[in-house]
Design a protein around this motif. Structure first.
Motif, PDB file in Angstrom:
ATOM      1  N   LEU A   1       0.811  -1.332   0.120  1.00  0.00           N
ATOM      2  CA  LEU A   1       0.093  -0.432  -0.102  1.00  0.00           C
ATOM      3  C   LEU A   1       0.548   0.697   0.023  1.00  0.00           C
ATOM      4  O   LEU A   1       0.641   2.320  -0.394  1.00  0.00           O
ATOM      5  CB  LEU A   1      -0.886   0.108   1.165  1.00  0.00           C
ATOM      6  CG  LEU A   1      -2.537  -0.701   1.014  1.00  0.00           C
ATOM      7  CD1 LEU A   1      -3.067  -0.923   2.781  1.00  0.00           C
ATOM      8  CD2 LEU A   1      -3.162  -0.686  -0.310  1.00  0.00           C
ATOM      9  N   VAL A   2       2.338   0.761   0.850  1.00  0.00           N
ATOM     10  CA  VAL A   2       3.289   2.375   1.223  1.00  0.00           C
ATOM     11  C   VAL A   2       3.614   2.565  -0.790  1.00  0.00           C
ATOM     12  O   VAL A   2       3.408   4.016  -0.985  1.00  0.00           O
ATOM     13  CB  VAL A   2       4.253   2.024   1.435  1.00  0.00           C
ATOM     14  CG1 VAL A   2       5.153   3.168   1.141  1.00  0.00           C
ATOM     15  CG2 VAL A   2       3.530   2.371   3.462  1.00  0.00           C
ATOM     16  N   LEU A   3       3.814   1.600  -1.491  1.00  0.00           N
ATOM     17  CA  LEU A   3       4.579   1.793  -3.121  1.00  0.00           C
ATOM     18  C   LEU A   3       2.293   1.826  -3.509  1.00  0.00           C
ATOM     19  O   LEU A   3       3.456   3.421  -4.592  1.00  0.00           O
ATOM     20  CB  LEU A   3       4.717   0.877  -3.404  1.00  0.00           C
ATOM     21  CG  LEU A   3       6.174  -0.191  -3.167  1.00  0.00           C
ATOM     22  CD1 LEU A   3       5.945  -1.478  -3.603  1.00  0.00           C
ATOM     23  CD2 LEU A   3       7.035   0.787  -2.914  1.00  0.00           C
ATOM     24  N   VAL A   4       1.707   1.854  -3.855  1.00  0.00           N
ATOM     25  CA  VAL A   4       0.237   2.276  -4.318  1.00  0.00           C
ATOM     26  C   VAL A   4       0.415   3.730  -3.777  1.00  0.00           C
ATOM     27  O   VAL A   4      -0.123   4.318  -4.907  1.00  0.00           O
ATOM     28  CB  VAL A   4      -0.880   0.928  -4.097  1.00  0.00           C
ATOM     29  CG1 VAL A   4      -2.011   1.382  -4.573  1.00  0.00           C
ATOM     30  CG2 VAL A   4      -0.173  -0.171  -4.656  1.00  0.00           C
ATOM     31  N   PHE A   5       0.127   3.833  -2.857  1.00  0.00           N
ATOM     32  CA  PHE A   5      -0.116   5.456  -2.589  1.00  0.00           C
ATOM     33  C   PHE A   5       1.071   6.848  -3.029  1.00  0.00           C
ATOM     34  O   PHE A   5       0.450   6.847  -3.240  1.00  0.00           O
ATOM     35  CB  PHE A   5      -0.187   5.361  -1.192  1.00  0.00           C
ATOM     36  CG  PHE A   5      -1.289   4.677  -0.338  1.00  0.00           C
ATOM     37  CD1 PHE A   5      -3.081   4.839  -1.583  1.00  0.00           C
ATOM     38  CD2 PHE A   5      -2.168   4.572   1.032  1.00  0.00           C
ATOM     39  CE1 PHE A   5      -3.989   3.657  -0.612  1.00  0.00           C
ATOM     40  CE2 PHE A   5      -2.848   3.709   1.418  1.00  0.00           C
ATOM     41  CZ  PHE A   5      -3.842   3.238   0.455  1.00  0.00           C
ATOM     42  N   THR A   6       2.303   5.606  -3.161  1.00  0.00           N
ATOM     43  CA  THR A   6       3.392   6.848  -3.858  1.00  0.00           C
ATOM     44  C   THR A   6       3.315   6.757  -4.759  1.00  0.00           C
ATOM     45  O   THR A   6       3.048   8.047  -5.563  1.00  0.00           O
ATOM     46  CB  THR A   6       4.540   6.290  -3.413  1.00  0.00           C
ATOM     47  OG1 THR A   6       4.973   6.177  -1.281  1.00  0.00           O
ATOM     48  CG2 THR A   6       5.999   7.115  -3.764  1.00  0.00           C
ATOM     49  N   ALA A   7       2.669   6.057  -5.669  1.00  0.00           N
ATOM     50  CA  ALA A   7       2.146   6.013  -6.863  1.00  0.00           C
ATOM     51  C   ALA A   7       0.904   6.870  -7.133  1.00  0.00           C
ATOM     52  O   ALA A   7       1.501   7.342  -7.776  1.00  0.00           O
ATOM     53  CB  ALA A   7       1.894   4.872  -7.950  1.00  0.00           C
ATOM     54  N   ARG A   8       0.137   7.205  -6.362  1.00  0.00           N
ATOM     55  CA  ARG A   8      -0.823   7.880  -6.966  1.00  0.00           C
ATOM     56  C   ARG A   8      -0.641   9.231  -6.550  1.00  0.00           C
ATOM     57  O   ARG A   8      -1.836  10.089  -6.631  1.00  0.00           O
ATOM     58  CB  ARG A   8      -2.154   6.969  -6.023  1.00  0.00           C
ATOM     59  CG  ARG A   8      -3.070   6.000  -6.383  1.00  0.00           C
ATOM     60  CD  ARG A   8      -3.973   5.627  -5.977  1.00  0.00           C
ATOM     61  NE  ARG A   8      -4.640   6.669  -6.050  1.00  0.00           N
ATOM     62  CZ  ARG A   8      -6.137   7.352  -4.834  1.00  0.00           C
ATOM     63  NH1 ARG A   8      -6.343   6.180  -4.233  1.00  0.00           N
ATOM     64  NH2 ARG A   8      -6.510   8.015  -5.494  1.00  0.00           N
ATOM     65  N   GLY A   9       0.800   9.757  -5.832  1.00  0.00           N
ATOM     66  CA  GLY A   9       1.061  10.923  -5.728  1.00  0.00           C
ATOM     67  C   GLY A   9       0.081  11.428  -4.093  1.00  0.00           C
ATOM     68  O   GLY A   9      -0.274  12.533  -3.785  1.00  0.00           O
ATOM     69  N   LEU A  10      -0.206  10.360  -3.153  1.00  0.00           N
ATOM     70  CA  LEU A  10      -0.548  10.947  -1.555  1.00  0.00           C
ATOM     71  C   LEU A  10       0.411  11.717  -1.342  1.00  0.00           C
ATOM     72  O   LEU A  10       1.722  11.482  -1.084  1.00  0.00           O
ATOM     73  CB  LEU A  10      -1.402   9.998  -1.163  1.00  0.00           C
ATOM     74  CG  LEU A  10      -2.961   9.021  -1.856  1.00  0.00           C
ATOM     75  CD1 LEU A  10      -3.122   7.657  -1.042  1.00  0.00           C
ATOM     76  CD2 LEU A  10      -3.786  10.069  -1.605  1.00  0.00           C
ATOM     77  N   ALA A  11       0.100  12.012  -0.087  1.00  0.00           N
ATOM     78  CA  ALA A  11       1.177  13.585   0.831  1.00  0.00           C
ATOM     79  C   ALA A  11       2.136  12.412   1.119  1.00  0.00           C
ATOM     80  O   ALA A  11       1.163  11.014   2.171  1.00  0.00           O
ATOM     81  CB  ALA A  11       0.247  13.669   1.580  1.00  0.00           C
ATOM     82  N   PRO A  12       3.966  12.159   0.984  1.00  0.00           N
ATOM     83  CA  PRO A  12       4.155  11.521   2.263  1.00  0.00           C
ATOM     84  C   PRO A  12       3.943  11.499   3.632  1.00  0.00           C
ATOM     85  O   PRO A  12       4.140  10.483   4.229  1.00  0.00           O
ATOM     86  CB  PRO A  12       5.678  11.931   1.652  1.00  0.00           C
ATOM     87  CG  PRO A  12       5.036  12.860   0.110  1.00  0.00           C
ATOM     88  CD  PRO A  12       4.091  13.587   0.622  1.00  0.00           C
TER      89      PRO A  12
END
Length: 274
Positions: A33-44
């Motif tokens: 999920l960290v990888l997916v959320f990062t790819a989606r551009g969610l706030a770090p």
């Protein structure tokens, strides 16, 4: 629809790996999920907290079928479960509070270190040959069991796991038979997940950078996709596991955890020298 498909694929992968290696899906779901959320551009600043919270929410559902299966076999030690649960509930809630106070990068770093520790432990377990008594002779009293549950719940909530990688060694150290330790650990995963998920939902409530369809740090589209796909694919993974060497499976999973852990540590290593 495309986003839901991503989470269905993630749930299928997490379920297969969980069934194949005999571990809870949280160790896979959180990094994925960290990888997916990062790819989606969610706030770090919030995406790691969202990954942990959503993982805990999925465990609430997936743990129920596991508990039922172990209970039907009479393997759950409910007296130990009841003694540990008060501490687990408090510890898991505090784990959500602790994680909320940590910056996302530090949370990733801790998850990376934890993944490495579990990998090394799995390798060391494979080297041990001595058989200890399994009569439960080292089980402490209710207060100590609750305290142990508190520590396990606190750490499990921070890492977004059901606690099996911590509860099973604890109960094995108390010389509980392995089958009963695994079954009781599965039961303990439910209060860990419930208290942890609620804590993350409360801590993240009102966070301005959260995407739509979130309740605090819990992201419901990811929850739905993972829950729908993980359970049936866990059965597939379990069937595959019976065709392969258990020790080889354990070594492969330990290697996967090493890759995950080293990646998280590498990406956030600058914190250690700041």
């Amino acid at each position: 629809m495309e986003t839901l498909l991503i989470y269905l694929v993630l749930g299928a992968a997490a379920g297969t790996i969980a069934g194949l290696f005999g571990v809870g899906g949280g160790l896979i779901i959180v990094p994925a999920l960290v990888l997916v959320f990062t790819a989606r551009g969610l706030a770090p600043e919030i995406l790691t907290h969202m990954a942990v919270a959503t993982s805990l929410a999925t465990i609430v559902i997936t743990s129920l079928s596991s508990i039922r299966a172990h209970h039907l076999k009479g393997a759950v030690d409910w007296s130990v479960f009841l003694a540990m649960t008060p501490g687990i509930l408090l510890g898991s809630w505090l784990g959500g509070v602790t994680a909320h106070l940590l910056p996302g990068a530090w949370l990733q770093l801790l998850i990376g270190v934890f993944a490495l520790v579990i990998a090394v432990k799995m390798w060391l377990d494979g080297l041990r040959r001595a058989q200890l008594p399994t009569d439960g002779s080292r089980l402490p009293g209710a207060v100590a069991l609750s305290a142990g549950g508190g520590i396990i719940g606190w750490a499990s909530a921070i890492f977004g796991i059901g606690g099996g990688s911590l509860t099973v060694p604890f109960l094995s150290h108390c010389r509980v038979q392995m089958q009963r330790a695994v079954a009781t650990s599965a039961a303990c995963g439910l209060p860990i997940a419930v208290a942890g998920a609620i804590s993350f939902a409360v801590q993240g409530w009102g966070e301005g950078q959260l995407p739509a369809w979130s309740s605090g740090y819990i992201y419901w589209p990811a929850f739905l996709g993972i829950v729908l796909a993980s359970t049936p694919f866990a059965r597939l993974g379990a069937n595959l596991a019976h065709r392969l060497s258990p020790q080889m499976l354990k070594n492969c999973f330990a290697g996967l955890l090493c890759v995950i852990g080293l990646r998280f540590i590498w990406l956030n290593a600058g914190l250690l020298f700041a």
